[in-house]
Design a protein around this motif. Structure first.
Motif, PDB file in Angstrom:
ATOM      1  N   ARG A 520       0.838  -1.197   0.000  1.00  0.00           N
ATOM      2  CA  ARG A 520       0.000   0.000   0.000  1.00  0.00           C
ATOM      3  C   ARG A 520       0.873   1.246   0.000  1.00  0.00           C
ATOM      4  O   ARG A 520       2.090   1.146   0.068  1.00  0.00           O
ATOM      5  CB  ARG A 520      -0.899   0.004   1.241  1.00  0.00           C
ATOM      6  N   ASP A 521       0.258   2.409  -0.021  1.00  0.00           N
ATOM      7  CA  ASP A 521       1.080   3.616   0.020  1.00  0.00           C
ATOM      8  C   ASP A 521       1.504   3.878   1.464  1.00  0.00           C
ATOM      9  O   ASP A 521       1.156   3.137   2.369  1.00  0.00           O
ATOM     10  CB  ASP A 521       0.369   4.819  -0.634  1.00  0.00           C
ATOM     11  N   GLU A 522       2.259   4.957   1.680  1.00  0.00           N
ATOM     12  CA  GLU A 522       2.856   5.140   3.007  1.00  0.00           C
ATOM     13  C   GLU A 522       1.821   5.382   4.101  1.00  0.00           C
ATOM     14  O   GLU A 522       2.101   5.219   5.284  1.00  0.00           O
ATOM     15  CB  GLU A 522       3.895   6.259   2.994  1.00  0.00           C
ATOM     16  N   ASN A 523       0.596   5.788   3.700  1.00  0.00           N
ATOM     17  CA  ASN A 523      -0.455   5.986   4.692  1.00  0.00           C
ATOM     18  C   ASN A 523      -1.343   4.765   4.835  1.00  0.00           C
ATOM     19  O   ASN A 523      -2.396   4.821   5.474  1.00  0.00           O
ATOM     20  CB  ASN A 523      -1.312   7.199   4.314  1.00  0.00           C
ATOM     21  N   GLY A 524      -0.963   3.700   4.190  1.00  0.00           N
ATOM     22  CA  GLY A 524      -1.742   2.471   4.300  1.00  0.00           C
ATOM     23  C   GLY A 524      -2.911   2.409   3.342  1.00  0.00           C
ATOM     24  O   GLY A 524      -3.763   1.538   3.445  1.00  0.00           O
ATOM     25  N   LYS A 525      -2.947   3.346   2.386  1.00  0.00           N
ATOM     26  CA  LYS A 525      -4.064   3.337   1.415  1.00  0.00           C
ATOM     27  C   LYS A 525      -3.688   2.471   0.215  1.00  0.00           C
ATOM     28  O   LYS A 525      -2.522   2.395  -0.180  1.00  0.00           O
ATOM     29  CB  LYS A 525      -4.351   4.761   0.929  1.00  0.00           C
ATOM     30  N   LYS A 526      -4.697   1.845  -0.358  1.00  0.00           N
ATOM     31  CA  LYS A 526      -4.478   1.039  -1.544  1.00  0.00           C
ATOM     32  C   LYS A 526      -3.984   1.940  -2.678  1.00  0.00           C
ATOM     33  O   LYS A 526      -4.463   3.055  -2.840  1.00  0.00           O
ATOM     34  CB  LYS A 526      -5.810   0.382  -1.940  1.00  0.00           C
ATOM     35  N   MET A 527      -2.989   1.441  -3.421  1.00  0.00           N
ATOM     36  CA  MET A 527      -2.490   2.261  -4.531  1.00  0.00           C
ATOM     37  C   MET A 527      -3.476   2.190  -5.691  1.00  0.00           C
ATOM     38  O   MET A 527      -3.928   1.109  -6.054  1.00  0.00           O
ATOM     39  CB  MET A 527      -1.139   1.726  -5.006  1.00  0.00           C
ATOM     40  N   SER A 528      -3.816   3.340  -6.247  1.00  0.00           N
ATOM     41  CA  SER A 528      -4.679   3.332  -7.419  1.00  0.00           C
ATOM     42  C   SER A 528      -4.389   4.548  -8.278  1.00  0.00           C
ATOM     43  O   SER A 528      -3.989   5.595  -7.780  1.00  0.00           O
ATOM     44  CB  SER A 528      -6.153   3.308  -7.008  1.00  0.00           C
ATOM     45  N   LYS A 529      -4.591   4.360  -9.584  1.00  0.00           N
ATOM     46  CA  LYS A 529      -4.330   5.438 -10.530  1.00  0.00           C
ATOM     47  C   LYS A 529      -5.147   6.668 -10.188  1.00  0.00           C
ATOM     48  O   LYS A 529      -4.649   7.793 -10.236  1.00  0.00           O
ATOM     49  CB  LYS A 529      -4.652   4.975 -11.951  1.00  0.00           C
ATOM     50  N   SER A 530      -6.425   6.436  -9.818  1.00  0.00           N
ATOM     51  CA  SER A 530      -7.297   7.595  -9.583  1.00  0.00           C
ATOM     52  C   SER A 530      -6.851   8.390  -8.358  1.00  0.00           C
ATOM     53  O   SER A 530      -7.018   9.599  -8.292  1.00  0.00           O
ATOM     54  CB  SER A 530      -8.748   7.132  -9.429  1.00  0.00           C
ATOM     55  N   LYS A 531      -6.270   7.698  -7.376  1.00  0.00           N
ATOM     56  CA  LYS A 531      -5.791   8.419  -6.187  1.00  0.00           C
ATOM     57  C   LYS A 531      -4.428   9.066  -6.444  1.00  0.00           C
ATOM     58  O   LYS A 531      -3.974   9.902  -5.661  1.00  0.00           O
ATOM     59  CB  LYS A 531      -5.674   7.452  -5.001  1.00  0.00           C
ATOM     60  N   GLY A 532      -3.773   8.636  -7.516  1.00  0.00           N
ATOM     61  CA  GLY A 532      -2.474   9.220  -7.850  1.00  0.00           C
ATOM     62  C   GLY A 532      -1.377   8.822  -6.874  1.00  0.00           C
ATOM     63  O   GLY A 532      -0.370   9.506  -6.758  1.00  0.00           O
ATOM     64  N   ASN A 533      -1.572   7.720  -6.152  1.00  0.00           N
ATOM     65  CA  ASN A 533      -0.561   7.331  -5.158  1.00  0.00           C
ATOM     66  C   ASN A 533       0.206   6.079  -5.568  1.00  0.00           C
ATOM     67  O   ASN A 533       0.766   5.382  -4.743  1.00  0.00           O
ATOM     68  CB  ASN A 533      -1.234   7.125  -3.792  1.00  0.00           C
ATOM     69  N   VAL A 534       0.176   5.769  -6.857  1.00  0.00           N
ATOM     70  CA  VAL A 534       0.857   4.568  -7.334  1.00  0.00           C
ATOM     71  C   VAL A 534       2.365   4.809  -7.371  1.00  0.00           C
ATOM     72  O   VAL A 534       2.825   5.835  -7.863  1.00  0.00           O
ATOM     73  CB  VAL A 534       0.360   4.202  -8.750  1.00  0.00           C
ATOM     74  N   ILE A 535       3.112   3.862  -6.806  1.00  0.00           N
ATOM     75  CA  ILE A 535       4.568   3.931  -6.922  1.00  0.00           C
ATOM     76  C   ILE A 535       4.977   2.876  -7.944  1.00  0.00           C
ATOM     77  O   ILE A 535       4.638   1.707  -7.819  1.00  0.00           O
ATOM     78  CB  ILE A 535       5.263   3.654  -5.572  1.00  0.00           C
ATOM     79  N   ASP A 536       5.682   3.314  -8.969  1.00  0.00           N
ATOM     80  CA  ASP A 536       6.071   2.427 -10.056  1.00  0.00           C
ATOM     81  C   ASP A 536       7.406   1.745  -9.724  1.00  0.00           C
ATOM     82  O   ASP A 536       8.413   2.413  -9.533  1.00  0.00           O
ATOM     83  CB  ASP A 536       6.188   3.263 -11.337  1.00  0.00           C
ATOM     84  N   PRO A 537       7.407   0.413  -9.657  1.00  0.00           N
ATOM     85  CA  PRO A 537       8.631  -0.294  -9.271  1.00  0.00           C
ATOM     86  C   PRO A 537       9.810   0.029 -10.187  1.00  0.00           C
ATOM     87  O   PRO A 537      10.949   0.108  -9.731  1.00  0.00           O
ATOM     88  CB  PRO A 537       8.256  -1.771  -9.400  1.00  0.00           C
ATOM     89  N   LEU A 538       9.526   0.216 -11.473  1.00  0.00           N
ATOM     90  CA  LEU A 538      10.631   0.448 -12.408  1.00  0.00           C
ATOM     91  C   LEU A 538      11.286   1.805 -12.166  1.00  0.00           C
ATOM     92  O   LEU A 538      12.494   1.956 -12.285  1.00  0.00           O
ATOM     93  CB  LEU A 538      10.125   0.333 -13.848  1.00  0.00           C
ATOM     94  N   THR A 539      10.464   2.786 -11.785  1.00  0.00           N
ATOM     95  CA  THR A 539      11.010   4.101 -11.446  1.00  0.00           C
ATOM     96  C   THR A 539      11.885   3.997 -10.203  1.00  0.00           C
ATOM     97  O   THR A 539      12.966   4.588 -10.120  1.00  0.00           O
ATOM     98  CB  THR A 539       9.864   5.093 -11.164  1.00  0.00           C
ATOM     99  N   ILE A 540      11.391   3.231  -9.231  1.00  0.00           N
ATOM    100  CA  ILE A 540      12.143   3.047  -7.985  1.00  0.00           C
ATOM    101  C   ILE A 540      13.484   2.369  -8.263  1.00  0.00           C
ATOM    102  O   ILE A 540      14.527   2.776  -7.750  1.00  0.00           O
ATOM    103  CB  ILE A 540      11.316   2.188  -6.990  1.00  0.00           C
ATOM    104  N   ILE A 541      13.439   1.339  -9.098  1.00  0.00           N
ATOM    105  CA  ILE A 541      14.670   0.610  -9.440  1.00  0.00           C
ATOM    106  C   ILE A 541      15.649   1.551 -10.128  1.00  0.00           C
ATOM    107  O   ILE A 541      16.850   1.571  -9.828  1.00  0.00           O
ATOM    108  CB  ILE A 541      14.339  -0.608 -10.338  1.00  0.00           C
ATOM    109  N   GLU A 542      15.119   2.358 -11.045  1.00  0.00           N
ATOM    110  CA  GLU A 542      15.944   3.314 -11.783  1.00  0.00           C
ATOM    111  C   GLU A 542      16.631   4.279 -10.802  1.00  0.00           C
ATOM    112  O   GLU A 542      17.790   4.615 -10.937  1.00  0.00           O
ATOM    113  CB  GLU A 542      15.017   4.077 -12.748  1.00  0.00           C
TER     114      GLU A 542
END
Ligand SMILES: [Zn+2]
Ligand SMILES: [Zn+2]
Length: 886
Positions: A520-542
């Motif tokens: 989930r996101d850092e506040n414990g919310k489910k990640m979703s496109k509409s909430k804009g809280n999605v963390i992309d693993p590939l960006t993180i890896i980069e």
């Protein structure tokens, strides 16, 4: 500069690319059919061929990779079977969108051409997710990669279908199904998403046969009344006992309906009468079956009203609703309309309102298959971890309904059933039949439906290994060791693999099922496109490198607890990777060769201690990985590397390494340093494969990849040999003394460069002796001038005191601090803190604030209070220490 020196900073990207290709070229991920080593196997939950790596995949595959790399290091012959799922509806939708972009659609192309187009699409884009898994470091046996639509798996699908049909476990029947008019397909119950909707409840009066009064029924879908075939009441309901109430007239259609009695009807709801529409409601369908009622289908598969709807024929179902309501009003049969919040099913793909609809579908009789799948878990043949999911599994399996396996789309395994156009015979066969087995006609037409995507993935653990052939691979690797999965597909997939595996292989598909939590996101919310809280693993890896990301996932993967992911956390673990890199860099400046053996008898205390701690870390990490406690494994290794190896050991041995204590001692310590670095890399490799491989290759005495190394625990009595409790106790005491002195230094603001004189008093002879023996370490690490040790006597003057178990440490402050100045400074700081505390305490007494403020805000204020009090307490104790000096 020697060649084994590491670069100053760790640069993950070049390292990751280089080693991943090396591993692939050297075929280090390959499993062997012929090996005599213990087998260990995992099948990957096949990502959709349309998939893009998200946090769920990242977590799931990191865990599998940790297990596989760990087992290889234990000397096992590991198969991690990779592949992708053809993902029927999902892929068809993607390709349809693609075609729309080119100004065409599947109907223009026709079935054959469309399927060609899907294969084309797959060739071009279908390996995106596979490449992304490689970025994550996944050590799958890529040469064996499978696809649920490839030839072998398609043969398995046919074989299973034919056999189940012959056993009477697949049948074709009229059934009420969830129907999406947009996708033109049946949906499984689980594919329907329910959503609260502001609708209406329409109360309609059905007059009795004599035209009087009648019963009032309520419905949210008045257009379905056109297909009613009865009205039901509860047999205990007094209101419908009298004669003359056995039948009613269906308004608008003027059809006579029986009033039937069924326990299902809730007397307390409205008038206690229920309209029954077997063709368009699942509960009504079952009541209809109990009472032998006819089913009249008034809504067609296209969402338009059928001829059975009389004059409403051809209307869209929602337009029909309006017209029916209008007509009922006109006839005075609409009693009232109430606003009504209720749950409406939507297609999980396109969000269209789903209509329960009567249609001919193919089913798997699930009950007989489910019974054995339940027993397998009850008997412990398959363990579900954490255990809490077992009940969910049992609940679902015990209430299982027949599984509708036909889908009205084109992309998928076409059902191997043919209908004879002459005599109506249905033929189910492995190979396309040439003529009808009943009448000999060659007018055979294949079923156009395809199978539910989950039908082929239910066979995944054995179809990927070559079933129905009896392959060496199956013999070696079935059943698999563990399935690592999210709970969301426990039913869709895991339960069905259990049923199919037991039925066709005679054994469970996996010994363990490890169900992991959500990211989930850092506040414990489910990640979703509409909430804009999605963390992309590939960006993180980069940004931070794969190892830092993987370590973060492992470190927070506590069983049954969702992972709150944030970039900050990954950044934190990048520090850890760098810490390891720098420690190795330092060690490699001194290590000039490999050391096969250690002279255990002549080792220094830090040497003995670090070997013992290493052995503990190895045991803890291994036990944790074996029981899927990835966070505990990461935690044990983090603590060892950072807080024992780096913070203490490397500091303690510096004088030795710089040759201040002689060449013999230096060599002995180097042999320990080599061993600890060597084993630490192997222990860490499953979690952070890249950085460990890079360092490994600079460590003298290692040959080839770290993937071919053997874990310290591979030597089963490693633990017994190297565990040294006496050394741990002694070093523990030394560390306590140093920490005590350092704390005083910190609290009193004494510069690290200022040398301190310390005396320690203890009545314990062993304590005194230990401290005396290791005086040099204490003097070195605590920055001391003089250190004296004696029995308890008079308390020295002008000292700061620290008490540890069995001893008291006195740090002389004479000439170190100016007492008058220091007292003033402390008073000032304490006053400042007291002022800061006032508003915080006031807030926490305010009921209004406590009641209304969001939880996290209140928590912040409470934390602030604790923080301020702690600071104040520290300063106060400091003050108490020096106030006698004035
Ligand atoms: Zn749909
Ligand atoms: Zn025939």
């Amino acid at each position: 500069m020697s060649s084994n020196l590491l670069d100053k900073g760790y640069e993950p990207h070049d390292v990751e690319k280089r080693w991943y290709s090396f591993w692939e070229e050297e075929r280090l991920f390959a499993a062997s059919e012929n090996s005599s080593q213990t087998s260990y196997s995992i099948v990957i939950p096949p990502p959709n061929v349309t998939g893009v790596l998200h946090m769920g995949h990242a977590l799931n595959n990191t865990m599998q990779d940790i297990l596989c790399r760990y087992k290889r290091l234990c000397g096992n012959n590991v198969l991690w079977m990779p592949g992708t799922d053809h993902a029927g509806i999902a892929t068809q939708n993607v390709v349809e969108k693609h075609l729309a972009g080119q100004g065409t659609d599947r109907h223009q192309l026709g079935r054959e051409k469309f399927i060609e187009a899907v294969w084309e699409w797959r060739k071009e884009y279908g390996s995106a997710i596979i490449n992304q898994l490689k970025h994550l470091g996944a050590s799958c046996d890529w040469d064996r990669e499978r696809f649920t639509m490839d030839e072998g798996l398609s043969t398995a699908v046919r074989k299973v279908f034919v056999q189940l049909y012959e056993e009477g476990l697949i049948y074709r029947g009229n059934y009420i199904i969830n129907w999406c008019h947009r996708c033109h397909t049946a949906l499984a119950d689980l594919e329907v998403e329910h959503e609260e909707i502001d609708g209406n409840l329409y109360y309609i009066r059905y007059p009795y046969a004599d035209g009087k009064d009648g019963v009032v029924v309520a419905t949210t879908r008045p257009e379905t009344m056109l297909g009613d075939t009865a009205v039901a009441v509860n047999p205990d309901d007094e209101r419908y006992r009298q004669t003359g109430k056995e039948s009613v007239i269906l308004p608008l259609m003027n059809r006579q309906l029986p009033v039937i009695k069924d326990k299902y009807v809730d007397m307390s709801f409205g008038t206690g009468a229920l309209k029954i529409t077997p063709a368009h409601d699942p509960n009504d369908f079952e009541i209809g079956a109990r009472h032998d009622l006819p089913s009249i289908k008034v809504i067609g598969d296209d969402g338009m009203m059928t001829a059975e709807a009389g004059k409403f024929e051809g209307l869209d179902r929602f337009k029909c609703r309006e017209d029916v309501v209008k007509e009922l009003k006109k006839e005075g049969l609409l009693e009232k309309i109430e606003p009504y919040k209720h749950s409406v099913g939507h297609c999980y793909r396109c969000k269209t309102v789903v209509e329960p609809n009567l249609s001919k579908q193919w089913f798997v009789s699930a009950k007989p298959l489910a019974e054995k799948a339940v027993a397998a878990v009850k008997d412990g043949k398959t363990k579900i971890i954490p255990e809490i999911w077992e009940n969910t599994y049992f609940d679902w399996m015990n209430n299982i309904r027949d599984w509708c396996i036909s889908r009205q789309i084109w992309w998928g395994h076409q059902i191997p059933a043919w209908t004879c156009e002459e005599c109506g015979e249905i033929i189910v066969a492995m190979k396309t039949p040439e003529k009808c087995s009943a009448c000999g006609s060659n007018m055979l037409v294949q079923e156009t439906d395809v199978l539910d995507t989950w039908f082929s993935s239910a066979l995944w653990p054995f179809s990927t290994m070559g079933w129905p052939d009896k392959t060496p691979l199956l013999k070696k690797f079935y059943p698999t060791a563990v399935l690592v999965t999210g709970f969301d597909i426990l039913f869709f997939w895991v339960a069905r693999m259990m049923m199919m595996g037991i039925h066709f292989m005679g054994d469970v598909p996996f010994k363990d099922v490890y169900v992991h939590a959500l990211v989930r996101d850092e506040n414990g919310k489910k990640m979703s496109k509409s909430k804009g809280n999605v963390i992309d693993p590939l960006t993180i890896i980069e940004k931070y490198g794969t190892d830092a990301f993987r370590f973060t996932l492992a470190a927070f993967a506590a069983q049954g607890r969702d992972i709150k992911m944030s970039e900050k956390r990954v950044e934190g673990y990048r520090h850890f990777v760098n810490k390891l890199w720098n420690a190795a860099r330092f060690a490699l400046m001194h290590i000039d060769k490999s050391y096969d053996s250690i002279e255990h008898d002549n080792l220094s205390l830090p040497d003995k201690w670090i070997l013992s701690r290493l052995s503990r870390a190895a045991i803890n990490a291994s036990e944790a990985i074996e029981s899927y406690r990835f966070n505990d494994a990461a935690g044990a290794l983090y603590k060892f590397v950072w807080h024992e190896f780096c913070d203490w050991y490397l500091e303690a041995i510096k004088p030795v390494l710089y040759g201040k204590e002689g060449e013999d001692k230096r060599k002995r310590t180097l042999s320990v340093l080599w061993r600890v670095l060597h084993d630490t890399l192997v222990l860490l490799h499953p979690i952070i494969p890249f950085v460990t491989e890079e360092i490994w290759n600079k460590l003298p005495g290692t040959e080839g990849s770290i993937m071919r190394a053997i874990l310290p625990l591979g030597n089963s009595d490693f633990a017994k040999i190297d565990r040294d409790l006496e050394a741990e106790a002694k070093m523990g005491l030394v560390m306590q003394v140093i920490t005590g002195i350092r704390n005083i230094r910190g609290e009193m603001n004494i510069a690290p460069s200022m040398s301190l004189d310390v005396s320690i008093q203890s009545d314990d002879e062993i304590i005194r002796e230990t401290i005396n023996q290791h005086k040099d370490i204490i003097i070195n690490l605590a920055g001391l001038g003089v250190l004296s040790v004696e029995s308890y006597g008079k308390k020295p003057e002008r000292v700061a005191t620290s008490v540890i178990e069995g001893a008291t440490i006195f740090v002389s402050l004479e000439g170190i601090i100016d007492f008058a100045n220091e007292t003033q400074r402390l008073e000032k700081e304490i006053n400042k803190l007291t002022n800061e505390l006032v508003p915080v305490l006031k807030k926490l007494k305010n009921e209004n604030f406590l009641g209304k403020a969001p939880e996290d805000v209140v928590k912040k204020v409470k934390d602030k209070k604790i923080q301020l009090l702690e600071k104040q307490q520290k300063l106060q104790s400091h003050m108490d220490r020096i106030k006698d000096f004035k």
